[in-house]
Design a protein around this motif. Sequence first.
Motif, PDB file in Angstrom:
ATOM      1  N   VAL A  28       0.838  -1.206   0.000  1.00 51.94           N
ATOM      2  CA  VAL A  28       0.000   0.000   0.000  1.00 51.94           C
ATOM      3  C   VAL A  28       0.873   1.256   0.000  1.00 51.94           C
ATOM      4  O   VAL A  28       0.587   2.237  -0.683  1.00 51.94           O
ATOM      5  CB  VAL A  28      -0.952   0.002   1.223  1.00 51.94           C
ATOM      6  CG1 VAL A  28      -1.624   1.363   1.386  1.00 51.94           C
ATOM      7  CG2 VAL A  28      -2.003  -1.077   1.083  1.00 51.94           C
ATOM      8  N   GLN A  63      -9.332  -4.038   8.286  1.00 53.43           N
ATOM      9  CA  GLN A  63      -9.102  -3.361   9.561  1.00 53.43           C
ATOM     10  C   GLN A  63      -7.802  -3.835  10.204  1.00 53.43           C
ATOM     11  O   GLN A  63      -7.022  -3.021  10.696  1.00 53.43           O
ATOM     12  CB  GLN A  63     -10.274  -3.598  10.525  1.00 53.43           C
ATOM     13  CG  GLN A  63     -10.254  -2.589  11.657  1.00 53.43           C
ATOM     14  CD  GLN A  63     -10.943  -3.055  12.916  1.00 53.43           C
ATOM     15  OE1 GLN A  63     -10.979  -4.239  13.217  1.00 53.43           O
ATOM     16  NE2 GLN A  63     -11.501  -2.105  13.659  1.00 53.43           N
ATOM     17  N   THR A  64      -7.570  -5.138  10.168  1.00 53.40           N
ATOM     18  CA  THR A  64      -6.321  -5.651  10.743  1.00 53.40           C
ATOM     19  C   THR A  64      -5.116  -5.008  10.056  1.00 53.40           C
ATOM     20  O   THR A  64      -4.184  -4.536  10.711  1.00 53.40           O
ATOM     21  CB  THR A  64      -6.251  -7.184  10.559  1.00 53.40           C
ATOM     22  OG1 THR A  64      -7.480  -7.742  11.011  1.00 53.40           O
ATOM     23  CG2 THR A  64      -5.101  -7.762  11.345  1.00 53.40           C
ATOM     24  N   CYS A  66      -4.958  -2.191   8.485  1.00 53.89           N
ATOM     25  CA  CYS A  66      -4.852  -0.758   8.783  1.00 53.89           C
ATOM     26  C   CYS A  66      -4.379  -0.504  10.213  1.00 53.89           C
ATOM     27  O   CYS A  66      -3.612   0.434  10.455  1.00 53.89           O
ATOM     28  CB  CYS A  66      -6.183  -0.071   8.544  1.00 53.89           C
ATOM     29  SG  CYS A  66      -6.534   0.101   6.795  1.00 53.89           S
ATOM     30  N   ILE A  67      -4.827  -1.338  11.145  1.00 55.11           N
ATOM     31  CA  ILE A  67      -4.383  -1.140  12.530  1.00 55.11           C
ATOM     32  C   ILE A  67      -2.873  -1.379  12.631  1.00 55.11           C
ATOM     33  O   ILE A  67      -2.135  -0.575  13.197  1.00 55.11           O
ATOM     34  CB  ILE A  67      -5.155  -2.070  13.502  1.00 55.11           C
ATOM     35  CG1 ILE A  67      -6.598  -1.593  13.649  1.00 55.11           C
ATOM     36  CG2 ILE A  67      -4.475  -2.089  14.878  1.00 55.11           C
ATOM     37  CD1 ILE A  67      -7.455  -2.429  14.585  1.00 55.11           C
ATOM     38  N   ALA A  70      -1.013   1.500  11.064  1.00 57.42           N
ATOM     39  CA  ALA A  70      -0.999   2.711  11.901  1.00 57.42           C
ATOM     40  C   ALA A  70      -0.027   2.548  13.058  1.00 57.42           C
ATOM     41  O   ALA A  70       0.728   3.468  13.382  1.00 57.42           O
ATOM     42  CB  ALA A  70      -2.405   3.001  12.424  1.00 57.42           C
ATOM     43  N   GLU A  71      -0.019   1.334  13.656  1.00 53.25           N
ATOM     44  CA  GLU A  71       0.926   1.096  14.750  1.00 53.25           C
ATOM     45  C   GLU A  71       2.357   1.271  14.268  1.00 53.25           C
ATOM     46  O   GLU A  71       3.202   1.840  14.956  1.00 53.25           O
ATOM     47  CB  GLU A  71       0.738  -0.331  15.309  1.00 53.25           C
ATOM     48  CG  GLU A  71      -0.495  -0.462  16.170  1.00 53.25           C
ATOM     49  CD  GLU A  71      -0.849  -1.917  16.498  1.00 53.25           C
ATOM     50  OE1 GLU A  71      -1.663  -2.134  17.394  1.00 53.25           O
ATOM     51  OE2 GLU A  71      -0.309  -2.837  15.826  1.00 53.25           O
ATOM     52  N   SER A  73       3.381   3.173  11.726  1.00 53.09           N
ATOM     53  CA  SER A  73       3.684   4.598  11.489  1.00 53.09           C
ATOM     54  C   SER A  73       3.910   5.339  12.796  1.00 53.09           C
ATOM     55  O   SER A  73       4.776   6.212  12.878  1.00 53.09           O
ATOM     56  CB  SER A  73       2.551   5.292  10.739  1.00 53.09           C
ATOM     57  OG  SER A  73       2.035   4.485   9.756  1.00 53.09           O
ATOM     58  N   ILE A  74       3.112   4.993  13.816  1.00 55.14           N
ATOM     59  CA  ILE A  74       3.288   5.661  15.109  1.00 55.14           C
ATOM     60  C   ILE A  74       4.685   5.362  15.643  1.00 55.14           C
ATOM     61  O   ILE A  74       5.408   6.265  16.065  1.00 55.14           O
ATOM     62  CB  ILE A  74       2.226   5.190  16.131  1.00 55.14           C
ATOM     63  CG1 ILE A  74       0.848   5.688  15.735  1.00 55.14           C
ATOM     64  CG2 ILE A  74       2.569   5.676  17.537  1.00 55.14           C
ATOM     65  CD1 ILE A  74      -0.286   5.145  16.585  1.00 55.14           C
ATOM     66  N   ARG A  77       7.298   7.354  13.834  1.00 53.88           N
ATOM     67  CA  ARG A  77       7.334   8.774  14.180  1.00 53.88           C
ATOM     68  C   ARG A  77       7.948   8.994  15.556  1.00 53.88           C
ATOM     69  O   ARG A  77       8.672   9.959  15.774  1.00 53.88           O
ATOM     70  CB  ARG A  77       5.932   9.353  14.183  1.00 53.88           C
ATOM     71  CG  ARG A  77       5.404   9.455  12.805  1.00 53.88           C
ATOM     72  CD  ARG A  77       5.454  10.870  12.280  1.00 53.88           C
ATOM     73  NE  ARG A  77       4.234  11.016  11.538  1.00 53.88           N
ATOM     74  CZ  ARG A  77       3.290  11.854  11.827  1.00 53.88           C
ATOM     75  NH1 ARG A  77       3.452  12.722  12.779  1.00 53.88           N
ATOM     76  NH2 ARG A  77       2.191  11.857  11.152  1.00 53.88           N
ATOM     77  N   TYR A  78       7.616   8.076  16.490  1.00 53.80           N
ATOM     78  CA  TYR A  78       8.127   8.262  17.847  1.00 53.80           C
ATOM     79  C   TYR A  78       9.602   7.925  17.957  1.00 53.80           C
ATOM     80  O   TYR A  78      10.266   8.331  18.894  1.00 53.80           O
ATOM     81  CB  TYR A  78       7.333   7.402  18.836  1.00 53.80           C
ATOM     82  CG  TYR A  78       5.972   7.956  19.159  1.00 53.80           C
ATOM     83  CD1 TYR A  78       5.595   9.215  18.681  1.00 53.80           C
ATOM     84  CD2 TYR A  78       5.073   7.260  19.935  1.00 53.80           C
ATOM     85  CE1 TYR A  78       4.360   9.723  18.972  1.00 53.80           C
ATOM     86  CE2 TYR A  78       3.825   7.771  20.228  1.00 53.80           C
ATOM     87  CZ  TYR A  78       3.463   8.995  19.741  1.00 53.80           C
ATOM     88  OH  TYR A  78       2.234   9.510  20.028  1.00 53.80           O
TER      89      TYR A  78
ATOM     90  N   PRO B  81       0.209  11.234  15.428  1.00 51.06           N
ATOM     91  CA  PRO B  81       0.386   9.956  16.111  1.00 51.06           C
ATOM     92  C   PRO B  81      -0.292   9.872  17.481  1.00 51.06           C
ATOM     93  O   PRO B  81      -0.829   8.842  17.847  1.00 51.06           O
ATOM     94  CB  PRO B  81       1.899   9.806  16.248  1.00 51.06           C
ATOM     95  CG  PRO B  81       2.486  11.130  15.969  1.00 51.06           C
ATOM     96  CD  PRO B  81       1.491  11.899  15.150  1.00 51.06           C
ATOM     97  N   LEU B  88      -6.822   3.958  17.793  1.00 53.00           N
ATOM     98  CA  LEU B  88      -6.566   2.522  17.605  1.00 53.00           C
ATOM     99  C   LEU B  88      -7.226   1.712  18.709  1.00 53.00           C
ATOM    100  O   LEU B  88      -7.772   0.638  18.468  1.00 53.00           O
ATOM    101  CB  LEU B  88      -5.066   2.242  17.575  1.00 53.00           C
ATOM    102  CG  LEU B  88      -4.336   2.676  16.311  1.00 53.00           C
ATOM    103  CD1 LEU B  88      -2.862   2.334  16.403  1.00 53.00           C
ATOM    104  CD2 LEU B  88      -4.945   2.022  15.085  1.00 53.00           C
ATOM    105  N   ILE B  98     -12.132   1.627  10.313  1.00 45.30           N
ATOM    106  CA  ILE B  98     -10.860   1.331   9.660  1.00 45.30           C
ATOM    107  C   ILE B  98      -9.948   2.540   9.872  1.00 45.30           C
ATOM    108  O   ILE B  98     -10.198   3.599   9.296  1.00 45.30           O
ATOM    109  CB  ILE B  98     -11.047   1.112   8.141  1.00 45.30           C
ATOM    110  CG1 ILE B  98     -12.244   0.213   7.840  1.00 45.30           C
ATOM    111  CG2 ILE B  98      -9.748   0.627   7.511  1.00 45.30           C
ATOM    112  CD1 ILE B  98     -12.014  -1.237   7.937  1.00 45.30           C
ATOM    113  N   PRO B  99      -8.914   2.410  10.707  1.00 44.97           N
ATOM    114  CA  PRO B  99      -8.063   3.571  10.982  1.00 44.97           C
ATOM    115  C   PRO B  99      -7.034   3.759   9.864  1.00 44.97           C
ATOM    116  O   PRO B  99      -6.442   2.794   9.395  1.00 44.97           O
ATOM    117  CB  PRO B  99      -7.360   3.168  12.283  1.00 44.97           C
ATOM    118  CG  PRO B  99      -7.255   1.688  12.194  1.00 44.97           C
ATOM    119  CD  PRO B  99      -8.451   1.202  11.428  1.00 44.97           C
ATOM    120  N   MET B 101      -3.703   6.147   9.079  1.00 35.27           N
ATOM    121  CA  MET B 101      -2.832   7.219   9.521  1.00 35.27           C
ATOM    122  C   MET B 101      -2.205   7.863   8.298  1.00 35.27           C
ATOM    123  O   MET B 101      -1.247   7.359   7.727  1.00 35.27           O
ATOM    124  CB  MET B 101      -1.742   6.692  10.455  1.00 35.27           C
ATOM    125  CG  MET B 101      -0.955   7.811  11.076  1.00 35.27           C
ATOM    126  SD  MET B 101      -0.086   7.263  12.530  1.00 35.27           S
ATOM    127  CE  MET B 101       1.283   8.408  12.543  1.00 35.27           C
TER     128      MET B 101
END
Lengths: 287, 202
Positions: A28, A63-64, A66-67, A70-71, A73-74, A77-78, B81, B88, B98-99, B101
């Motif tokens: 993606v 959803q799985t 995407c979650i 996102a985790e 990407s977080i 960033r951190y 974030p 989340l 559907i999240p 980012m």
Amino acid sequence: MQSYWFGDIEDRRCTMFAGDTDAIIDRVQSVVTRMDTYIPPDWEQAVLCGACHDRQEYLATLQTVCIVAAERSIRERYSKKDAELLQMVRTLDEIDMVINLLSEKAAEWYLIRHPSFSRKYRRTPSHALVKTMHDKSKGALGKVTGEIGQLGITRTILAKEVSGRANDVMPNTSALIGGLVAARLMSHAGGLLPLSRLPASAIQVLGARTALFSHLKTRSPCPKHGIIFQHRRVHNAPRDIRGKVARVLAGKLAIAARIDYFRGVAEPDFLDTAQRRIDAVGKESGP
Amino acid sequence: MIWIGDVLVSQGEGAVYRERMLDGARVWDPYRSKLSALYYLGKGIELTPAMRVLYLGAANGTTVSHVADYVEVVYAVEFAPRPMQDLLEVCRRRRNIIPIMADAARPEQYAPLVESVDLLYQDVAQPDQAAIVLRNSVFLKPGGIIILMLKTRSVDVRKEPNEVFSDTLDLLTSAGLVMKESEWLAPFHADHAAIICIKPEA
């Protein structure tokens, strides 16, 4: 051809993408979508493709993916070096504020207990005053002043760590203006990347928000400096050229922040010319 | 929409953000949520169980969780974030969110993920709010609805809210969207306006 998370569609024929969640996320992120010919994905295509059996499974899988994405990407960033520095310097400024507020309250309280005490004509710095109050007070007031003293110690340790971290994360900016002030600039901008994107004029008045907006809305004079006033070259400059020093300094800081973001190492040549230029302005007289 | 007396609620698992419960339903506070405020003002569109929603500026999932109680699926886009961490947590409890980012101003980044939707809800306080809506309208079905929560102070503090509002309307209509209705969100939210548009059938 349309590329979706579950596969590619071309001439109504679908090629399913075979791979685990991580592979789908990589896909993606690497897919380049042309928005002018784009058609949104359709879950029924995904079923024909063999990526899922029904709508429920389509959404659950998506959803799985995407979650997890996102985790990821977080975490990315951190893990950037400026993320922790940002929190450190904000905590430091907050502690400063708390120490000031509490000292003020404690002093008022102490005055009631010792009516002859006055803060006038005293050369003792405020932390020494807190210590005096602590030594002479019992009960809760003694505890409160003791806590203020402890906070002061924590503050000193934290300030040292902030400066050290700033020298590492933003070496050029720190060399020009000191680690603490550099970190504060970064915190106000919201990170090293946002800071490096700011024009010099914005860096010059960063932290002077109230004055800036009152200038934009009314005819009040515009602020000459924000946080960078905390640097000695600005606040020690004679009043009439302070604005000029701030402007030149901000100009060099904008360049320094960009070097810090894109190269991340100190550039001695740049720092040398920048320092000389800023010192030269400070020695001029008249605006 | 579900009202108990004059209180707007949604049906779903509670305690997302310590919201009040009423007869087993989640109270949807108009002072916290701009969308709820819109319903309290008698405007807005009915959320139905078959709806698919693209929600831009999901933040920490407060309003998103209520929308998800009403509709089939919500695609929730959020860039920062910190709120994403909270969002989340909400997603793990609600299988129909559907999240994503990503930056709502760059839909090409999440184009492979988002299917066509019935409702595009935009609550991204950015100077180019209208442009963000237009760029995301590719995801909207013909005849689909856009709700734009315009924070006039984020567009331009120096301009009067009314001026920003009419400029935004011009931008949207000149791009071919049809205005349905609009409403200032006072007294719930100051200087915020809701704009509801329809994407015309092709």
